[in-house]
Design a protein around this motif. Structure first.
Motif, PDB file in Angstrom:
ATOM      1  N   GLU A 233     -35.650 -12.547 -37.782  1.00 56.20           N
ATOM      2  CA  GLU A 233     -36.018 -11.168 -38.092  1.00 56.20           C
ATOM      3  C   GLU A 233     -35.733 -10.230 -36.920  1.00 56.20           C
ATOM      4  OE1 GLU A 233     -39.994  -8.603 -39.433  1.00 56.20           O
ATOM      5  OE2 GLU A 233     -39.979 -10.791 -39.548  1.00 56.20           O
ATOM      6  N   SER A 234     -36.045 -10.700 -35.722  1.00 56.91           N
ATOM      7  CA  SER A 234     -35.820  -9.866 -34.542  1.00 56.91           C
ATOM      8  C   SER A 234     -34.333  -9.652 -34.278  1.00 56.91           C
ATOM      9  CB  SER A 234     -36.481 -10.521 -33.323  1.00 56.91           C
ATOM     10  OG  SER A 234     -36.216  -9.790 -32.154  1.00 56.91           O
ATOM     11  N   LEU A 235     -33.571 -10.727 -34.298  1.00 51.82           N
ATOM     12  CA  LEU A 235     -32.149 -10.631 -33.962  1.00 51.82           C
ATOM     13  C   LEU A 235     -31.339  -9.862 -35.000  1.00 51.82           C
ATOM     14  CD1 LEU A 235     -31.592 -14.284 -32.676  1.00 51.82           C
ATOM     15  CD2 LEU A 235     -31.466 -12.201 -31.302  1.00 51.82           C
ATOM     16  N   SER A 236     -31.747  -9.921 -36.241  1.00 53.10           N
ATOM     17  CA  SER A 236     -30.981  -9.256 -37.299  1.00 53.10           C
ATOM     18  C   SER A 236     -31.456  -7.836 -37.588  1.00 53.10           C
ATOM     19  CB  SER A 236     -31.040 -10.085 -38.591  1.00 53.10           C
ATOM     20  OG  SER A 236     -32.380 -10.183 -39.057  1.00 53.10           O
ATOM     21  N   SER A 237     -32.449  -7.371 -36.847  1.00 54.26           N
ATOM     22  CA  SER A 237     -32.983  -6.029 -37.105  1.00 54.26           C
ATOM     23  C   SER A 237     -31.950  -4.963 -36.785  1.00 54.26           C
ATOM     24  CB  SER A 237     -34.240  -5.793 -36.260  1.00 54.26           C
ATOM     25  OG  SER A 237     -33.913  -5.701 -34.879  1.00 54.26           O
ATOM     26  N   ASP A 238     -32.056  -3.832 -37.459  1.00 58.37           N
ATOM     27  CA  ASP A 238     -31.154  -2.711 -37.198  1.00 58.37           C
ATOM     28  C   ASP A 238     -31.251  -2.261 -35.741  1.00 58.37           C
ATOM     29  OD1 ASP A 238     -30.336  -2.681 -39.843  1.00 58.37           O
ATOM     30  OD2 ASP A 238     -31.830  -1.202 -40.445  1.00 58.37           O
ATOM     31  N   TRP A 239     -32.486  -2.282 -35.205  1.00 59.05           N
ATOM     32  CA  TRP A 239     -32.670  -1.850 -33.824  1.00 59.05           C
ATOM     33  C   TRP A 239     -31.872  -2.738 -32.873  1.00 59.05           C
ATOM     34  CZ3 TRP A 239     -34.598  -4.540 -29.618  1.00 59.05           C
ATOM     35  CH2 TRP A 239     -34.777  -3.777 -28.453  1.00 59.05           C
ATOM     36  N   PHE A 240     -31.976  -4.068 -33.040  1.00 56.48           N
ATOM     37  CA  PHE A 240     -31.326  -4.962 -32.097  1.00 56.48           C
ATOM     38  C   PHE A 240     -29.810  -4.911 -32.235  1.00 56.48           C
ATOM     39  CE2 PHE A 240     -30.076  -9.172 -30.388  1.00 56.48           C
ATOM     40  CZ  PHE A 240     -30.583  -9.010 -29.106  1.00 56.48           C
ATOM     41  N   ARG A 241     -29.319  -4.849 -33.451  1.00 51.99           N
ATOM     42  CA  ARG A 241     -27.864  -4.773 -33.649  1.00 51.99           C
ATOM     43  C   ARG A 241     -27.314  -3.504 -33.001  1.00 51.99           C
ATOM     44  NH1 ARG A 241     -25.388  -4.333 -38.265  1.00 51.99           N
ATOM     45  NH2 ARG A 241     -23.626  -5.592 -37.589  1.00 51.99           N
TER      46      ARG A 241
END
Length: 374
Positions: free
Chosen positions: A262-270
């Motif tokens: 969930e963290s790695l695929s979030s819009d924020w992280f991308r």
């Protein structure tokens, strides 16, 4: 000096701004120190953020020794990444509460607010990127400038960590930001920052240098998947498979795997992986102070100082410094690792407060006065 700006004629001792710890007793003393450091007028405020669905809640405080009908200079405090409240509370430390006390003592009004979807602020962090957080911070800036008790010519921005990326995004598109203070700002793209953090984090946990480098390589392979030009469902399938393979080697639970996915695929992280802060910094012409922490294990000066200097070399009103003996939160530190945060029993380092005081005094001398413009 240990007060931000001496022009207002009010001084504040270092002792009044120190003493933070995790125990209930010391935390109460810390909060009391911030409350009594200077007489203040505090107002709970609400203002629209980036759009009508984001109503932000915060605290606007100003020194009580200045008459309410006298417009005062002001600053918006812009937090780092994550679900931060208006005090930027982390491991019991409240750096923004302490910064607010220092600015108030110097005659500034201070607006600090809960991030969208945090505390009393509306909206949701789900799907939000740094661009959205910049729009929220700009809304806070505009809100201050429209108030009759704020000097609209002397509203500055102070951003910490991710907030140090946000503030230049605003100043790059506006010519009415009085000044910028950037505390530990990332100045290279998020992928480089994240690789460093994975490497340093492994070292902090006791890994050897080869082991730490392997951990950084492992993370980079996950970043490759996250940034791949594919449909979201395809990226997610590949990411989940890679995380399950990693979990088998590291004995990670399914709950941890899903949290990582969930963290790695979030819009924020991308978005943050690809975002390069340098172009916005190059467009900043307002007086700017960039401060890095010598013991920072998150935004390391070794990685970020030189790019900051290069991006701001066109700006004669910009200064870049590395402060000794402090960590990412600008607390006095022995080591700098995140694991040390809960054990640190001091507040904002005097070297930070003195540096801000000296720089802002010099900047204020060059700013226009509101009364002359009326």
């Amino acid at each position: 000096m240990n007060v931000i700006g001496k022009r207002a004629g009010r001084w504040i001792s270092t002792a009044a701004l120190l003493a933070v710890a995790i125990s209930t007793t010391v935390r109460a003393e810390y909060d009391e120190a911030a409350r009594t450091a200077t007489a203040r007028l505090s107002e709970e405020v609400r203002f629209r953020g980036a759009n009508a669905q984001v109503m932000l809640a915060g605290t606007l405080s100003r020194p009580a020794y200045i008459a309410r009908d006298m417009p005062v200079p002001a600053v918006v405090l812009i937090h780092g990444s994550g679900p931060n409240d208006r005090d930027e509370t982390l491991y019991g430390h409240k750096p923004f509460l302490m910064l607010a006390a220092a600015f108030e003592a110097a005659g500034y009004a201070v607006l600090r607010y809960d991030k969208r979807g945090v505390g009393e602020s509306g909206g949701s962090r789900q799907g939000a990127t740094v661009v959205d957080f910049a729009a929220d911070a700009e809304a806070a800036f505009v809100y201050l400038k429209r108030r009759h008790d704020i000097d609209p010519l002397r509203v500055g921005l102070l951003g910490h960590s991710e907030g140090g990326m946000v503030a230049p995004m605003i100043a790059a598109r506006r010519n009415d930001v009085a000044w910028l203070v950037l505390l530990a700002p990332p100045t290279v793209n998020g992928r480089e920052i994240s690789r460093y953090q994975n490497n340093q984090g492994a070292l902090d946990r006791g890994a050897s240098e080869p082991e730490a480098e392997a951990a950084a390589d492992e993370a980079s392979r996950l970043f490759d998947i996250v940034m791949a030009d594919q449909l979201a469902a395809q990226r997610d399938e590949r990411l989940l498979a890679a995380l399950h393979a990693l979990a088998a080697r590291r004995r990670m639970s399914e709950a941890v795997v899903q949290a990582q996915r969930e963290s790695l695929s979030s819009d924020w992280f991308r978005h943050i992986l690809a975002y390069d802060p340098a172009p916005a910094l190059r467009q900043v012409h307002t007086p700017t102070l960039v401060l890095f922490a010598a013991l920072d294990h998150q935004i390391a000066p070794s990685q970020n100082e030189a790019p900051a200097r290069a991006a701001l070399e066109h700006n004669p009103a910009a200064e870049v410094r590395v402060l000794p003996g402090v960590n990412h939160l600008f607390l006095r530190s022995n080591w700098g690792a995140v694991a040390e945060y809960p054990r640190i029993a001091t507040g904002l380092a005097p070297v930070l407060l003195d540096t801000l005081a000296d720089w802002l005094d010099r900047v204020e001398d060059r700013l226009p006065t509101y009364t002359a413009q009326r």
